[in-house]
Design an enzyme around this catalytic site. Structure first.
Site, PDB file in Angstrom:
ATOM      1  N   ASP A  65      85.466  -7.567 -69.194  1.00 39.53           N
ATOM      2  CA  ASP A  65      84.895  -9.445 -68.814  1.00 39.53           C
ATOM      3  C   ASP A  65      86.202 -10.021 -69.891  1.00 39.53           C
ATOM      4  O   ASP A  65      86.818 -11.199 -68.841  1.00 39.53           O
ATOM      5  CB  ASP A  65      83.715  -9.496 -68.582  1.00 39.53           C
ATOM      6  CG  ASP A  65      83.155  -9.102 -67.902  1.00 39.53           C
ATOM      7  OD1 ASP A  65      81.859  -8.756 -67.545  1.00 39.53           O
ATOM      8  OD2 ASP A  65      83.461  -8.227 -67.249  1.00 39.53           O
ATOM      9  N   TYR A  67      89.466  -9.914 -69.443  1.00 41.62           N
ATOM     10  CA  TYR A  67      89.711 -10.623 -68.408  1.00 41.62           C
ATOM     11  C   TYR A  67      90.366 -12.273 -68.363  1.00 41.62           C
ATOM     12  O   TYR A  67      90.864 -12.920 -68.214  1.00 41.62           O
ATOM     13  CB  TYR A  67      89.281  -9.742 -67.434  1.00 41.62           C
ATOM     14  CG  TYR A  67      89.128 -10.839 -65.814  1.00 41.62           C
ATOM     15  CD1 TYR A  67      89.607 -10.158 -65.142  1.00 41.62           C
ATOM     16  CD2 TYR A  67      87.765 -11.820 -65.372  1.00 41.62           C
ATOM     17  CE1 TYR A  67      90.496 -11.286 -64.023  1.00 41.62           C
ATOM     18  CE2 TYR A  67      88.425 -12.453 -64.518  1.00 41.62           C
ATOM     19  CZ  TYR A  67      89.597 -11.970 -63.077  1.00 41.62           C
ATOM     20  OH  TYR A  67      89.991 -12.632 -61.843  1.00 41.62           O
ATOM     21  N   GLU A  91      72.342 -50.600 -81.037  1.00 40.29           N
ATOM     22  CA  GLU A  91      73.887 -49.204 -81.026  1.00 40.29           C
ATOM     23  C   GLU A  91      75.188 -49.549 -80.172  1.00 40.29           C
ATOM     24  O   GLU A  91      74.624 -49.862 -79.308  1.00 40.29           O
ATOM     25  CB  GLU A  91      73.406 -48.183 -81.780  1.00 40.29           C
ATOM     26  CG  GLU A  91      72.922 -47.224 -80.075  1.00 40.29           C
ATOM     27  CD  GLU A  91      72.366 -46.007 -80.215  1.00 40.29           C
ATOM     28  OE1 GLU A  91      73.461 -45.145 -80.580  1.00 40.29           O
ATOM     29  OE2 GLU A  91      71.623 -45.672 -80.377  1.00 40.29           O
ATOM     30  N   LYS A 120      77.607 -48.546 -77.468  1.00 44.36           N
ATOM     31  CA  LYS A 120      77.514 -47.100 -76.349  1.00 44.36           C
ATOM     32  C   LYS A 120      79.344 -46.895 -76.684  1.00 44.36           C
ATOM     33  O   LYS A 120      80.290 -47.294 -75.986  1.00 44.36           O
ATOM     34  CB  LYS A 120      77.006 -47.803 -75.385  1.00 44.36           C
ATOM     35  CG  LYS A 120      76.990 -46.529 -74.327  1.00 44.36           C
ATOM     36  CD  LYS A 120      76.546 -47.639 -72.679  1.00 44.36           C
ATOM     37  CE  LYS A 120      75.742 -46.280 -71.998  1.00 44.36           C
ATOM     38  NZ  LYS A 120      77.583 -44.968 -71.200  1.00 44.36           N
ATOM     39  N   ASP A 154      82.456 -45.370 -75.669  1.00 40.81           N
ATOM     40  CA  ASP A 154      82.982 -45.096 -74.279  1.00 40.81           C
ATOM     41  C   ASP A 154      83.480 -43.435 -74.559  1.00 40.81           C
ATOM     42  O   ASP A 154      85.008 -43.213 -74.520  1.00 40.81           O
ATOM     43  CB  ASP A 154      84.039 -45.614 -73.694  1.00 40.81           C
ATOM     44  CG  ASP A 154      84.319 -45.713 -72.767  1.00 40.81           C
ATOM     45  OD1 ASP A 154      83.135 -44.679 -71.557  1.00 40.81           O
ATOM     46  OD2 ASP A 154      85.517 -45.920 -71.688  1.00 40.81           O
ATOM     47  N   ARG A 176      77.557 -32.602 -71.040  1.00 39.79           N
ATOM     48  CA  ARG A 176      76.282 -33.143 -70.168  1.00 39.79           C
ATOM     49  C   ARG A 176      75.992 -32.049 -69.039  1.00 39.79           C
ATOM     50  O   ARG A 176      75.334 -32.148 -68.826  1.00 39.79           O
ATOM     51  CB  ARG A 176      76.525 -34.368 -70.060  1.00 39.79           C
ATOM     52  CG  ARG A 176      75.109 -35.332 -70.479  1.00 39.79           C
ATOM     53  CD  ARG A 176      75.508 -36.248 -69.632  1.00 39.79           C
ATOM     54  NE  ARG A 176      75.529 -37.171 -68.025  1.00 39.79           N
ATOM     55  CZ  ARG A 176      74.672 -37.258 -67.420  1.00 39.79           C
ATOM     56  NH1 ARG A 176      73.387 -37.022 -67.705  1.00 39.79           N
ATOM     57  NH2 ARG A 176      74.854 -37.319 -66.422  1.00 39.79           N
ATOM     58  N   GLU A 227      78.636 -38.208 -78.983  1.00 37.80           N
ATOM     59  CA  GLU A 227      79.920 -38.979 -78.501  1.00 37.80           C
ATOM     60  C   GLU A 227      80.668 -38.248 -79.083  1.00 37.80           C
ATOM     61  O   GLU A 227      80.730 -38.686 -79.845  1.00 37.80           O
ATOM     62  CB  GLU A 227      79.719 -39.868 -78.139  1.00 37.80           C
ATOM     63  CG  GLU A 227      80.775 -40.355 -76.618  1.00 37.80           C
ATOM     64  CD  GLU A 227      79.775 -40.481 -75.338  1.00 37.80           C
ATOM     65  OE1 GLU A 227      78.302 -40.346 -75.733  1.00 37.80           O
ATOM     66  OE2 GLU A 227      79.764 -41.274 -74.344  1.00 37.80           O
ATOM     67  N   TYR A 266      73.528 -39.649 -82.565  1.00 37.47           N
ATOM     68  CA  TYR A 266      72.667 -40.428 -82.222  1.00 37.47           C
ATOM     69  C   TYR A 266      71.626 -40.425 -81.341  1.00 37.47           C
ATOM     70  O   TYR A 266      70.399 -40.972 -81.311  1.00 37.47           O
ATOM     71  CB  TYR A 266      73.819 -42.149 -80.915  1.00 37.47           C
ATOM     72  CG  TYR A 266      74.092 -41.735 -80.156  1.00 37.47           C
ATOM     73  CD1 TYR A 266      73.561 -40.972 -78.741  1.00 37.47           C
ATOM     74  CD2 TYR A 266      75.722 -41.245 -79.672  1.00 37.47           C
ATOM     75  CE1 TYR A 266      73.430 -41.026 -77.489  1.00 37.47           C
ATOM     76  CE2 TYR A 266      75.516 -40.814 -78.075  1.00 37.47           C
ATOM     77  CZ  TYR A 266      75.236 -40.632 -77.677  1.00 37.47           C
ATOM     78  OH  TYR A 266      75.812 -39.830 -76.270  1.00 37.47           O
ATOM     79  N   LYS A 315      75.999 -53.349 -70.777  1.00 35.88           N
ATOM     80  CA  LYS A 315      76.764 -53.456 -70.552  1.00 35.88           C
ATOM     81  C   LYS A 315      77.787 -54.763 -70.534  1.00 35.88           C
ATOM     82  O   LYS A 315      77.325 -55.546 -69.658  1.00 35.88           O
ATOM     83  CB  LYS A 315      77.108 -52.488 -68.987  1.00 35.88           C
ATOM     84  CG  LYS A 315      76.439 -51.409 -68.531  1.00 35.88           C
ATOM     85  CD  LYS A 315      76.775 -49.634 -69.471  1.00 35.88           C
ATOM     86  CE  LYS A 315      77.941 -49.542 -68.922  1.00 35.88           C
ATOM     87  NZ  LYS A 315      78.561 -48.519 -67.843  1.00 35.88           N
ATOM     88  N   CYS A 342      81.972 -45.499 -32.639  1.00 31.97           N
ATOM     89  CA  CYS A 342      82.790 -44.065 -33.350  1.00 31.97           C
ATOM     90  C   CYS A 342      84.469 -44.186 -33.955  1.00 31.97           C
ATOM     91  O   CYS A 342      84.684 -43.501 -32.838  1.00 31.97           O
ATOM     92  CB  CYS A 342      81.958 -43.093 -33.441  1.00 31.97           C
ATOM     93  SG  CYS A 342      82.149 -41.438 -34.657  1.00 31.97           S
ATOM     94  N   CYS A 393      84.849 -40.262 -32.681  1.00 26.32           N
ATOM     95  CA  CYS A 393      84.124 -39.576 -31.507  1.00 26.32           C
ATOM     96  C   CYS A 393      84.331 -40.133 -29.971  1.00 26.32           C
ATOM     97  O   CYS A 393      84.070 -40.265 -29.052  1.00 26.32           O
ATOM     98  CB  CYS A 393      82.788 -38.840 -31.582  1.00 26.32           C
ATOM     99  SG  CYS A 393      81.212 -39.235 -31.633  1.00 26.32           S
ATOM    100  N   CYS A 401      77.026 -44.420 -35.840  1.00 22.84           N
ATOM    101  CA  CYS A 401      77.756 -43.775 -34.759  1.00 22.84           C
ATOM    102  C   CYS A 401      76.462 -42.832 -34.078  1.00 22.84           C
ATOM    103  O   CYS A 401      75.875 -42.056 -34.305  1.00 22.84           O
ATOM    104  CB  CYS A 401      78.840 -42.693 -35.381  1.00 22.84           C
ATOM    105  SG  CYS A 401      79.117 -40.884 -33.755  1.00 22.84           S
ATOM    106  N   CYS A 404      79.325 -35.644 -32.996  1.00 20.93           N
ATOM    107  CA  CYS A 404      80.434 -35.969 -32.971  1.00 20.93           C
ATOM    108  C   CYS A 404      81.224 -35.091 -34.339  1.00 20.93           C
ATOM    109  O   CYS A 404      80.143 -34.758 -35.271  1.00 20.93           O
ATOM    110  CB  CYS A 404      79.847 -37.848 -33.992  1.00 20.93           C
ATOM    111  SG  CYS A 404      81.011 -38.292 -35.004  1.00 20.93           S
TER     112      CYS A 404
END
Length: 755
Positions: free
Chosen positions: A45, A48, A128, A130, A132, A151, A186, A238, A326, A431, A434, A449, A455
């Site tokens: 495996d 492979y 602290e 954040k 990215d 994650r 991070e 962190y 943010k 819709c 349909c 719908c 549908c």
DNA sequence: GTGCCTCGAGTTCC
DNA sequence: CTCGAGGCAC
């Protein structure tokens, strides 16, 4: 000259790469054949996987050379799936967001109320930046780095240990560390490194990255760790997951300990004693943002005292003790070219704006959600105006931002540039898929719908939901394959049961076997059939969720499964409750009429009388129906709306037939109640009443649930334990009548303390 | 009846 | 990730 197969991917010439891809395609195909048709595979495996990794690495360096029969396109062989999936010992959660100062002061107030702390009691937070990038969990045992996992969905991530070992900021070995330590942080790329990398990529004719985060993510998820090694990745620690001993008693202390152990920690981390100090720190970090040399997208606040963090605990997906504040989103102007309507699995008509492509926050955006009819018209659900310009029209210049840095949305319209000829958008009432009527119910913001399974859009979306990750999760049968099979005439999948007859129908089909089709082969066909077979046995909660009944999501499905235990009990209860459900709906209709008449006549509506009149009308409801109904809506978290939705789905003849056909193919696993040996209260149904003095209700509920107990709102025969504080009234009385054990708060704390 | 809190549904881009 | 709405406590 060395044979091409011994040359590192970076050093291959184009000609050598082409030859290598041909050799690898051959070798992988041969390995697939021997693996599936003979008992003795020729290669291990691991060997492979190495072939597949090398193939993918060459393809990513020479995308033009990718072969039509590329092994990486075969089902179940997408590059991301060649990383092994690993389960986190402690879940990796995401954070709740704050967008303005009020959200931050609310956060502080919420925590104080949960902990029952007065507004003037001292309560410290850390602040602290954040980062990215992408989060990574590093597991050390006896000081050795043994595992690095992304994650993922928070439960399971990808094993990128080999790649993480190449990152200079990540120590391979720790001295004087706890026996078991999971360090979280991070992975990111600095601006300077990102730009240099893009120059190199461009010179090599390879794809350049849109932003540092994508570059970091792409670099970490390389199948060939030597490529990762050549990429300038960095890491800030962190947080932590499982630890065999506490790192410290405070967040600040724990981060300092991580620094002592040899990790990079962010120097801007600050201790704040008040919400005002948190906001000052936010403002300071924001002014430094441009000069940091790496991307950040906000500031994270955490309760500093780890004992308080433990008391606060977690909500469904986020800790209560932390929040991400943010930075304001970047905005960009562009033209709205078209509005299209998508039809979802519940029939919801969702308008999507097709935009002239524009770069927002480092990503090119060409679509944006318009939510619903009212949003286009410029009103929120309460009819209030939501932007300066009233409505959004085709041809308008619109301001786009990425909400939470992900989902593109429209903030505003430039009326001065609106063409004179433009017309308000006319939202369809049929819709588009349909042609059925699209109906908007009173008080609902969504137009739906009415076609149901007629549908095609609804049918296919329901199927996609059925095979989705939290439902049946069939490997090799994703959204794309579902769409393909849905329109297939020879081997169609039009409803869930069809999935489980696929192999038999293919075998019975003399004309064209699946394995002989374009893009399919022996291996992919047998892999698919095997993946389907694996899911014939499946937990009850997944089946309930997979049905895609409105209002029944993952949590409600879990609640129902736990309550009824098995499929037979669930369907029996639903069938038994049917007459009561009809009576409930009649009562609601009568109530609406009564409210209307009452309003016209200028009097108060007679709510209880109206409701009782329907429930007690002739013929009387059978007692079992009433019991089944009360039992259902008595489940914590399940109310009348959800019950109606569930019962009516099971009594729609076409839908019920489809459900029964499906169930016939499955061995549905019974749900075992949580083990009672772990904790004295696990599996017990507990009700809290009266005033709790040592803890708030929310805290009591959260802690009981963490120990495996089920917390209900009202006392019934199913209640195992009533925890009654001073001032307990009717519930305590009812408990006595029913013979439910009643204890006070101290006895409860002793009980869970002992657990 | 009102006001939180959580869940469900829908959506984008890599 | 966000919005709307269901469920429940007050």
């Amino acid at each position: 000259m060395r044979p091409a197969e011994n040359i590192a991917v970076e050093e291959l010439t184009e000609g050598q790469a082409r030859a290598e891809l041909a050799r690898l395609a051959n070798a992988i195909a041969r390995a697939n054949r021997t693996y599936h048709t003979e008992d003795a595979p020729e290669i291990s495996d691991a060997a492979y996987d190495a072939l597949k990794r090398r193939n993918a690495a060459i393809e990513s360096r020479f995308p033009r050379l990718k072969r039509a029969d590329s092994p990486s396109d075969q089902i179940g062989a997408t590059p991301s799936e060649t990383f092994a999936k690993l389960r986190h010992a402690v879940r990796m959660l995401s954070l709740a967001n704050a967008f303005d100062d009020a959200d931050v002061t609310d956060f502080d107030a919420r925590i104080r109320s949960f902990l029952n702390l007065p507004a003037d009691a001292p309560l410290a937070y850390t602040a602290e930046p954040k980062i990215d990038g992408l989060s990574l969990s590093l597991r050390y045992e006896n000081g050795d780095l043994i595992q690095a996992v992304t994650r993922g969905d928070g439960e399971t991530g990808e094993n990128v240990t080999q790649n993480a070992r190449t990152i200079a900021d990540i120590p391979q070995r720790l001295t004087s560390a706890p026996e078991i330590l999971e360090v979280r942080g991070e992975v990111y790329m600095s601006h300077a490194d990102f730009e240099a990398l893009n120059v190199r990529q461009a010179e090599a004719g390879a794809k350049t990255f849109a932003n540092p985060r994508n570059a970091a993510a792409g670099s970490l998820r390389q199948l060939d760790a030597t490529i990762t090694a050549a990429r300038p990745l960095k890491f800030f620690a962190y947080a932590w997951g499982e630890t065999s001993e506490p790192l410290a008693t405070t967040q600040m202390g724990a981060v300092a300990r991580l620094a002592d152990l040899g990790f990079s920690t962010n120097p801007l981390t600050t201790l704040c004693n008040t919400p005002d100090e948190m906001l000052e720190t936010y403002a300071r970090i924001e002014t430094q943002r441009a000069d940091l040399g790496y991307d950040i997208d906000g500031v994270v606040y955490k309760v500093d005292d780890l004992a308080l963090q433990a008391r606060l605990g977690f909500r469904a997906t986020t800790p209560r003790w932390a929040i991400a504040h943010k930075f304001p989103a970047e905005l960009a102007w562009t033209r709205l070219e078209k509005i299209e309507i998508q039809v979802g699995r519940t029939g919801a008509l969702s308008p999507v704006a097709r935009l002239h492509p524009v770069t927002v926050g480092g990503v090119v955006v060409s679509n944006a959600t318009l939510h619903n009819e009212d949003y286009i018209a410029g009103r929120d659900s309460k009819g209030a105006e939501i932007r300066d310009a009233k409505d959004i029209r085709i041809g308008d210049w619109v301001q786009v931002y990425r909400a939470g840095d992900v989902i593109p949305k429209i903030a505003n319209v430039d009326l001065s540039r609106r063409p004179d000829s433009s017309q308000p958008y006319d939202f369809p009432t049929k819709c588009p898929e349909c042609g059925s009527d699209a109906i908007r119910e009173e008080g609902d913001s969504v137009r739906r719908c009415s076609g149901g399974l007629i549908c095609p859009a609804q049918a296919v979306e329901k199927l996609k939901h059925f095979v989705s990750r939290a439902a049946f999760d069939i490997e090799g049968l994703g959204a794309k394959q579902v769409e393909m099979f849905f329109v297939d005439d020879l081997l169609p999948i039009r409803e869930p049961a069809d999935i489980f007859t696929l192999e038999a129908r293919d075998a019975a089909n003399p004309l064209q076997k699946l394995k002989n089709r374009d893009g399919w082969g022996e291996t992919s066909a047998t892999n698919l059939f095997r993946a389907i077979d694996e899911k014939r046995q499946i937990p009850l909660n997944r089946v309930i969720f997979a049905l895609g009944i409105r209002h029944v999501g993952e949590v409600a499905a879990q609640d129902l499964a736990r309550h009824y235990g098995n499929w037979a009990a669930l369907t029996a209860a639903i069938d038994a409750a049917r007459p009561a459900e009809q009576r409930h709906e009649q009562a609601e209709t009568a109530l609406r009429a009564e409210r209307q008449t009452a309003q016209n006549e200028g009097r108060r509506a007679r709510i209880t009388e109206t409701r009782n009149a329907v429930w007690e009308a002739d013929p009387p409801l059978p007692q079992p129906a009433i019991e089944a109904w009360n039992d259902l809506i008595g489940i914590d978290g399940i109310g009348a709306t959800l019950a109606v939705s569930l019962i009516s789905a099971f009594h729609q003849p076409a839908e019920r037939a489809s459900i029964d056909r499906l169930a016939a193919h499955l061995r549905i696993e019974e749900v075992s109640r949580p083990a009672t040996d772990g904790s004295l209260v696990a599996g017990k149904t507990v009700v809290f009443t009266g005033t709790l003095e040592k803890m708030t209700r929310a805290e009591a509920k959260a802690r009981a649930e963490a120990l495996g107990a089920k917390v209900a709102g009202s006392v019934s025969a199913k209640t195992d334990l009533l925890v009654a504080g001073p001032g307990a009234g009717s519930k305590a009385k009812k408990a006595t009548e029913l013979g439910v054990e009643t204890i006070d708060e101290d006895a409860w704390l002793a009980l869970i303390g002992a657990a």
